[in-house]
Design a protein around this motif. Structure first.
Motif, short mmCIF file in Angstrom:
data_model
loop_
_atom_site.label_atom_id
_atom_site.label_comp_id
_atom_site.label_asym_id
_atom_site.label_seq_id
_atom_site.Cartn_x
_atom_site.Cartn_y
_atom_site.Cartn_z
N UNK A 115 0.83 -1.20 0.00
CA UNK A 115 0.00 0.00 0.00
C UNK A 115 0.87 1.26 0.00
N UNK A 116 1.96 1.23 0.75
CA UNK A 116 2.89 2.37 0.77
C UNK A 116 3.52 2.56 -0.61
N UNK A 117 3.94 1.46 -1.23
CA UNK A 117 4.54 1.53 -2.57
C UNK A 117 3.54 2.12 -3.56
N UNK A 118 2.32 1.62 -3.54
CA UNK A 118 1.29 2.10 -4.47
C UNK A 118 1.02 3.60 -4.24
N UNK A 119 0.92 4.01 -2.99
CA UNK A 119 0.65 5.42 -2.68
C UNK A 119 1.78 6.33 -3.15
N UNK A 120 3.01 5.91 -2.94
CA UNK A 120 4.15 6.71 -3.39
C UNK A 120 4.19 6.81 -4.91
N UNK A 121 3.89 5.70 -5.59
CA UNK A 121 3.87 5.73 -7.05
C UNK A 121 2.76 6.65 -7.55
N UNK A 122 1.60 6.60 -6.89
CA UNK A 122 0.50 7.49 -7.28
C UNK A 122 0.89 8.95 -7.08
N UNK A 123 1.56 9.25 -5.98
CA UNK A 123 1.97 10.63 -5.69
C UNK A 123 2.94 11.16 -6.74
N UNK A 124 3.73 10.26 -7.32
CA UNK A 124 4.69 10.65 -8.35
C UNK A 124 4.11 10.57 -9.75
N UNK A 125 2.86 10.12 -9.86
CA UNK A 125 2.23 9.98 -11.17
C UNK A 125 2.73 8.79 -11.95
N UNK A 126 3.36 7.85 -11.28
CA UNK A 126 3.94 6.67 -11.93
C UNK A 126 2.95 5.51 -11.87
N UNK A 127 1.82 5.66 -12.56
CA UNK A 127 0.78 4.64 -12.50
C UNK A 127 0.63 3.84 -13.79
N UNK A 128 1.58 3.99 -14.70
CA UNK A 128 1.50 3.29 -15.98
C UNK A 128 2.49 2.14 -16.08
N UNK A 129 2.83 1.54 -14.95
CA UNK A 129 3.81 0.45 -15.00
C UNK A 129 3.23 -0.83 -14.41
N UNK A 130 3.85 -1.93 -14.76
CA UNK A 130 3.44 -3.22 -14.20
C UNK A 130 3.66 -3.25 -12.69
N UNK A 131 4.70 -2.58 -12.22
CA UNK A 131 4.97 -2.57 -10.79
C UNK A 131 3.86 -1.86 -10.03
N UNK A 132 3.33 -0.78 -10.59
CA UNK A 132 2.22 -0.09 -9.94
C UNK A 132 0.99 -0.99 -9.93
N UNK A 133 0.71 -1.62 -11.04
CA UNK A 133 -0.45 -2.52 -11.12
C UNK A 133 -0.32 -3.62 -10.07
N UNK A 134 0.88 -4.15 -9.92
CA UNK A 134 1.14 -5.20 -8.93
C UNK A 134 0.95 -4.65 -7.51
N UNK A 135 1.56 -3.50 -7.23
CA UNK A 135 1.47 -2.92 -5.90
C UNK A 135 0.01 -2.63 -5.53
#
Length: 54
Positions: free
Chosen positions: A9-29
């Motif tokens: 959840x922390x990883x997903x939130x940090x990626x969302x804050x950076x706008x990095x939501x177009x990766x497989x890692x975000x989808x996984x997180x």
């Protein structure tokens, strides 16, 4: 909530804050943070035995 789910959840939130939501890692997180199944395979090609149950 387990520590692992909280960490995802922390990883997903940090990626969302950076706008990095177009990766497989975000989808996984995001999936793991929501308690869903892991959308990414553990290896390619698939391992003969699951390594996630070890």
């Amino acid at each position: 909530m387990t520590t692992e789910i909280r960490n995802w959840a922390v990883v997903a939130a940090l990626m969302e804050a950076q706008g990095a939501t177009n990766s497989q890692m975000y989808i996984r997180a995001k999936a793991l943070a929501e308690g869903k199944s892991d959308p990414m395979p553990t290896s390619f090609p698939a391992a003969p035995f699951s390594i996630s149950t070890v």
